[in-house]
Write a protein that holds these residues in place. Structure first.
Motif, short mmCIF file in Angstrom:
data_model
loop_
_atom_site.label_atom_id
_atom_site.label_comp_id
_atom_site.label_asym_id
_atom_site.label_seq_id
_atom_site.Cartn_x
_atom_site.Cartn_y
_atom_site.Cartn_z
N LEU A 15 29.28 5.22 23.70
CA LEU A 15 29.55 4.07 22.84
C LEU A 15 30.81 3.33 23.30
CD1 LEU A 15 28.62 2.48 20.41
CD2 LEU A 15 30.01 3.98 18.98
N TYR A 16 31.86 4.07 23.65
CA TYR A 16 33.10 3.45 24.14
C TYR A 16 32.85 2.69 25.44
CZ TYR A 16 37.89 2.89 25.72
OH TYR A 16 39.07 2.36 26.17
N ILE A 17 32.11 3.30 26.35
CA ILE A 17 31.82 2.67 27.64
C ILE A 17 30.98 1.42 27.44
CG2 ILE A 17 30.63 2.97 29.85
CD1 ILE A 17 31.49 5.96 29.66
N SER A 18 29.98 1.49 26.56
CA SER A 18 29.14 0.33 26.27
C SER A 18 29.97 -0.80 25.69
CB SER A 18 28.03 0.73 25.30
OG SER A 18 27.25 -0.38 24.95
N MET A 68 32.72 -6.10 26.36
CA MET A 68 33.90 -6.95 26.19
C MET A 68 34.51 -7.42 27.51
SD MET A 68 35.73 -5.05 23.01
CE MET A 68 36.96 -6.31 22.84
N ASN A 69 34.45 -6.62 28.57
CA ASN A 69 35.19 -6.93 29.78
C ASN A 69 34.34 -7.27 31.00
OD1 ASN A 69 37.73 -6.41 28.52
ND2 ASN A 69 37.29 -4.24 28.70
N VAL A 70 33.09 -6.86 31.03
CA VAL A 70 32.28 -7.02 32.24
C VAL A 70 31.14 -8.02 32.04
CG1 VAL A 70 30.84 -5.80 33.91
CG2 VAL A 70 32.85 -4.67 32.95
N LEU A 71 30.53 -8.01 30.88
CA LEU A 71 29.31 -8.78 30.64
C LEU A 71 29.49 -10.27 30.91
CD1 LEU A 71 26.42 -8.21 29.66
CD2 LEU A 71 27.19 -8.83 27.38
N ASP A 72 30.54 -10.89 30.36
CA ASP A 72 30.74 -12.33 30.55
C ASP A 72 31.04 -12.68 32.00
OD1 ASP A 72 30.23 -12.92 27.92
OD2 ASP A 72 32.33 -12.76 27.30
N VAL A 73 31.75 -11.82 32.70
CA VAL A 73 32.08 -12.07 34.10
C VAL A 73 30.80 -12.07 34.94
CG1 VAL A 73 33.33 -11.20 36.11
CG2 VAL A 73 34.39 -11.12 33.85
N VAL A 74 29.91 -11.11 34.68
CA VAL A 74 28.66 -11.03 35.43
C VAL A 74 27.75 -12.21 35.11
CG1 VAL A 74 26.58 -9.64 35.79
CG2 VAL A 74 28.79 -8.52 35.64
N LYS A 75 27.74 -12.67 33.86
CA LYS A 75 26.91 -13.82 33.48
C LYS A 75 27.35 -15.10 34.18
CE LYS A 75 25.31 -12.40 28.93
NZ LYS A 75 25.36 -12.68 27.49
N ARG A 76 28.63 -15.18 34.57
CA ARG A 76 29.13 -16.38 35.24
C ARG A 76 28.84 -16.41 36.74
NH1 ARG A 76 33.55 -15.78 31.41
NH2 ARG A 76 34.66 -14.49 32.91
N ILE A 77 28.27 -15.36 37.29
CA ILE A 77 27.93 -15.34 38.71
C ILE A 77 26.79 -16.32 38.95
CG2 ILE A 77 27.01 -13.93 40.59
CD1 ILE A 77 28.37 -11.51 39.28
N PRO A 78 26.94 -17.24 39.92
CA PRO A 78 25.88 -18.23 40.17
C PRO A 78 24.55 -17.55 40.49
CG PRO A 78 27.87 -18.79 41.38
CD PRO A 78 28.10 -17.43 40.80
N GLY A 79 23.48 -18.06 39.88
CA GLY A 79 22.15 -17.52 40.11
C GLY A 79 21.73 -16.45 39.13
N THR A 80 22.65 -16.00 38.28
CA THR A 80 22.32 -14.97 37.30
C THR A 80 21.59 -15.60 36.14
OG1 THR A 80 24.33 -13.78 37.89
CG2 THR A 80 23.29 -13.18 35.81
#
Length: 194
Positions: A153-156, A161-173
């Motif tokens: 739960l902590y890892i999720s 909070m810290n990884v999801l938005d950064v990955v969504k901003r990658i072009p082509g995602t």
């Protein structure tokens, strides 16, 4: 006649094929990803929620009107829909290979907006989402605590909070999804007594 030359000289044929493979690997390293040919057809996903409705009701009141309106959009191959008992319907519209997915998404969105006034009020209030999606995973990343200090739960929560938005901003995602625990688990299996 030409093939007989290579059949009679198997060592020459093997060496030539090794050179061709090496040349292909060298060229692959320099070829931009945008120039790779498309393999999977592009898909647009329509999602709607109707809280408290059964799968049959959703299919008749939400999925059927949407499918009737979407049917026949340019370059469409087929569509499939899934209505669940938790009040959600998903319609996947698959297009020809080479179709501009952005234009297809706009075309689908225009057709959904035309039928939206005929949908139930709860569905209109929650909104119908139209987004381009992929029919296959491009990357699956696993996050874990090497020393076991943090639970799932902590890892999720950390990834959300810290990884999801950064990955969504990658072009082509097109879509990023978290598998695994996202809500607090409660209880140990025993029911409370009064």
């Amino acid at each position: 006649m030409f093939s007989r030359f290579f059949i009679d000289r198997p060592i020459f044929a093997a060496v030539l094929s090794i050179f061709i493979v090496i040349a292909g690997l060298a060229a692959m390293r320099n070829l931009p990803i945008a120039q790779y040919p498309e393999i999977a057809p592009p898909v647009v996903t329509i999602t709607a929620n109707y809280p408290g409705a059964s799968a049959g009701v959703i299919e008749q009141t939400v999925a059927a009107p949407l499918e009737n309106q979407i049917n026949g959009v340019e370059h469409m191959i087929y569509m499939s829909s899934t209505s669940t008992s938790n009040g959600q319907v998903q319609i996947h519209v698959t297009f020809d290979i080479g179709t501009d997915i952005d234009q297809a998404t706009v075309n689908i969105n225009n057709r959904v907006r035309q039928v939206e006034p005929r949908l139930p009020a709860d569905v209109r209030r929650l909104g119908v989402t139209v987004e381009k999606s992929s029919s296959s995973f491009l990357l699956v990343a696993a996050f874990y605590s090497p020393d076991g200090r943090y639970d799932d739960l902590y890892i999720s929560n950390h990834v959300t909070m810290n990884v999801l938005d950064v990955v969504k901003r990658i072009p082509g995602t097109t879509n990023v999804q978290i598998f695994g625990p996202r809500i607090t688990r409660c209880g140990s299996g025993s029911s409370p007594t009064a």
